[in-house]
Design an enzyme around this catalytic site. Structure first.
Site, PDB file in Angstrom:
ATOM      1  N   GLU A 267       0.755  -1.340  -0.208  1.00  0.00           N
ATOM      2  CA  GLU A 267      -0.196   0.036  -0.121  1.00  0.00           C
ATOM      3  C   GLU A 267       0.786   1.468  -0.181  1.00  0.00           C
ATOM      4  OE1 GLU A 267      -4.040  -1.430   2.492  1.00  0.00           O
ATOM      5  OE2 GLU A 267      -2.270  -0.559   3.277  1.00  0.00           O
TER       6      GLU A 267
ATOM      7  N   CYS B  66       3.728   8.430   1.517  1.00  0.00           N
ATOM      8  CA  CYS B  66       3.911   7.343   2.557  1.00  0.00           C
ATOM      9  C   CYS B  66       4.288   6.449   1.419  1.00  0.00           C
ATOM     10  CB  CYS B  66       2.921   7.373   3.279  1.00  0.00           C
ATOM     11  SG  CYS B  66       3.715   6.543   4.726  1.00  0.00           S
TER      12      CYS B  66
ATOM     13  N   CYS C 272       6.816  -6.900   7.223  1.00  0.00           N
ATOM     14  CA  CYS C 272       8.195  -5.819   7.972  1.00  0.00           C
ATOM     15  C   CYS C 272       8.773  -7.195   8.615  1.00  0.00           C
ATOM     16  CB  CYS C 272       7.732  -4.612   8.426  1.00  0.00           C
ATOM     17  SG  CYS C 272       9.135  -3.585   9.980  1.00  0.00           S
TER      18      CYS C 272
ATOM     19  N   CYS D 161       7.637  -4.429  15.723  1.00  0.00           N
ATOM     20  CA  CYS D 161       7.029  -3.550  16.891  1.00  0.00           C
ATOM     21  C   CYS D 161       5.336  -4.109  16.960  1.00  0.00           C
ATOM     22  CB  CYS D 161       7.220  -2.373  15.885  1.00  0.00           C
ATOM     23  SG  CYS D 161       8.745  -2.400  15.551  1.00  0.00           S
TER      24      CYS D 161
ATOM     25  N   CYS E 145       2.164  -2.508  16.159  1.00  0.00           N
ATOM     26  CA  CYS E 145       2.173  -1.824  14.631  1.00  0.00           C
ATOM     27  C   CYS E 145       1.805  -2.753  13.505  1.00  0.00           C
ATOM     28  CB  CYS E 145       3.703  -2.144  13.882  1.00  0.00           C
ATOM     29  SG  CYS E 145       3.803  -1.445  11.956  1.00  0.00           S
TER      30      CYS E 145
ATOM     31  N   GLU F 111      10.167  -1.180   6.665  1.00  0.00           N
ATOM     32  CA  GLU F 111      11.957  -1.150   8.031  1.00  0.00           C
ATOM     33  C   GLU F 111      13.110  -0.963   5.835  1.00  0.00           C
ATOM     34  OE1 GLU F 111      12.794   0.428  10.588  1.00  0.00           O
ATOM     35  OE2 GLU F 111      14.840   0.819   9.169  1.00  0.00           O
TER      36      GLU F 111
ATOM     37  N   LEU G 117      11.657   6.036  17.707  1.00  0.00           N
ATOM     38  CA  LEU G 117      11.978   5.841  19.602  1.00  0.00           C
ATOM     39  C   LEU G 117      11.220   5.236  20.584  1.00  0.00           C
ATOM     40  CD1 LEU G 117      14.824   6.537  20.199  1.00  0.00           C
ATOM     41  CD2 LEU G 117      13.887   8.431  21.263  1.00  0.00           C
TER      42      LEU G 117
ATOM     43  N   CYS H 227      -0.098   5.727  10.250  1.00  0.00           N
ATOM     44  CA  CYS H 227       0.963   5.645  10.233  1.00  0.00           C
ATOM     45  C   CYS H 227       0.962   4.336  11.070  1.00  0.00           C
ATOM     46  CB  CYS H 227       1.807   6.082  11.076  1.00  0.00           C
ATOM     47  SG  CYS H 227       3.133   7.102  10.406  1.00  0.00           S
TER      48      CYS H 227
END
Ligand code: SAH
Length: 381
Positions: free
Chosen positions: A109, A122, A129, A133, A136, A185, A242, A360
């Site tokens: 996407e 974006c 990925c 995380c 996500c 990533e 972070l 996001c």
């Protein structure tokens, strides 16, 4: 077994591990020129092909080439990489999420966002990925594969053409910004991402002529690759995800922290700022009762004080199956104030595209691409 009992495949599936078709943007300008000559064509065909790819309106035939050469040259240098499967719009048409299908059925996407003064795409750098995380959506499905440079550039070229054609409200415009905040990533697919970026920066007829500062590479903090990026001599914007100032919590939120802890990630970030002169963005997804305390804000402020940096707070976007939610408005206000008290620049990111799962951390094309109505738009905080 008789032949008639065999189910007919509906789509052709390439063998596992097959590579995306080679496109001219996977190669350097010199390599394309050499390949054109070796295929028996005059070298200037390379420029014509490139100009056509970057400039011609979507869907236009290769009329600048002799009819007899068109099919061969298109197949060899401009194969179709991404087919648009669905488009969903939000924000009165100013946000558009496209689901693309690659040659092997892989789904990715990208999200185009038009603002009064700019338009940002974006982009995805990988299908899925591998960073895992837990907050996500993309991270939950694992890594399917790296995208080729061509597949990354194609997302950008298609958006640039959509902007030029005036496909979004407001008439014809220009794609000005790229953020590598879609799926994947980017620094784990380093070479292809850099090849793609060089095409975005390249001038006509070899690229899109974008400015380096308008391109943001966002990373979980792969330290060796951050150093490598520092040494490229490109004035790209670097964003570091972070999400926690302390290793204890960051080990959970960004699992790769166990390999490269906060201190090393920030050292690499400050080296980037020193060498490039560019302000580094620190991304901080604010998660209710997880990383939003005033103590953590204070800790973050101390780590960042006096540095060439800017904190981008992202209110957590809901993802399916996650136990986590965005912070309360009050907690967000307190957090921002406590960081700002250290003289650190900090702003809260808008949540464009949230209701189309386009914000996001919500991109998860293989699993959740068509779950209309799952996430209702929320009140802005
Ligand atoms: N892998 C890269 C880029 C992709 S994600 C990186 O991690 O930086 C882009 C940004 O969205 C990152 O800062 C990421 O941590 C953040 N993000 C991921 N999931 C999110 C969610 N559910 N809500 C808000 N931000 C999220």
């Amino acid at each position: 077994m008789s032949a008639t009992s065999l189910p007919l495949p509906l789509v052709w599936t390439p063998p596992l591990g097959a590579k995306p078709p080679r496109h001219l943007t996977d190669q350097s300008v010199e390599e394309v020129r050499t390949a054109v000559v070796e295929a028996g064509y005059p070298a200037y065909r390379a420029e014509q092909l490139s100009r056509h790819y970057f400039d011609a309106p979507e869907g236009q035939d290769l009329t600048e080439l002799p009819r007899s050469d068109r099919d061969v040259l298109r197949a060899e240098f401009l194969p179709t990489l991404l087919e648009s499967v669905t488009e969903r719009v939000a924000d009165k048409g100013n946000t558009r999420k496209t689901l693309w299908r690659a040659f092997d059925g892989t789904l990715i996407e990208s999200v185009l966002m038009r603002y009064p003064d700019r338009a940002t795409l974006c982009v995805s750098s990988q299908a899925g990925c591998g960073m895992a995380c837990p907050f996500c959506a993309t991270g939950q499905g694992g890594l399917t594969r790296n995208l080729s440079a061509g597949e990354i550039v194609d997302q950008v070229v298609r958006a640039a053409k959509a902007m030029r054609a005036g496909d979004l409200p407001g008439g014809p415009g220009r794609l000005t910004n790229i953020v590598f905040m879609g799926m994947g990533e980017p620094l784990a697919n380093y070479n292809r991402v850099l090849t793609a970026i060089r095409r975005m920066l390249g001038t006509a007829p070899h690229g899109l002529g974008m400015s380096a500062r308008g391109i943001t590479v966002s990373t979980v903090g792969l330290v060796p690759a951050m150093h490598r990026l520092t040494d490229e001599g490109l004035a790209l914007t670097l964003a570091v995800s972070l999400h926690a100032p302390d290793d204890d919590l960051r080990d959970t939120l960004v699992p790769v922290n166990t390999r490269w802890p906060v201190r090393e990630v920030l050292e690499a970030a400050w080296r980037y700022a020193d060498v490039t002169g560019r302000r580094v963005s620190i991304e901080y997804a604010l998660i209710r009762d997880v990383n939003d305390s005033v103590e953590r804000a204070d800790h973050l402020g101390r780590l960042l004080a006096g540095r060439l940096t800017h904190v981008n707070v992202i209110p957590l976007n809901p993802t399916p199956g996650s136990i986590w939610d965005a912070s309360t408005p009050q907690a967000q206000v307190r957090f921002v104030a406590a960081v700002r008290a250290h003289g650190v620049a900090i702003t809260v990111r808008d949540t464009r595209g949230r209701e189309i799962d386009g914000a996001c951390g919500q991109l998860a094309a293989s699993a959740g691409a068509s779950t209309p109505g799952r996430a209702e738009p929320r009140t802005q905080t």
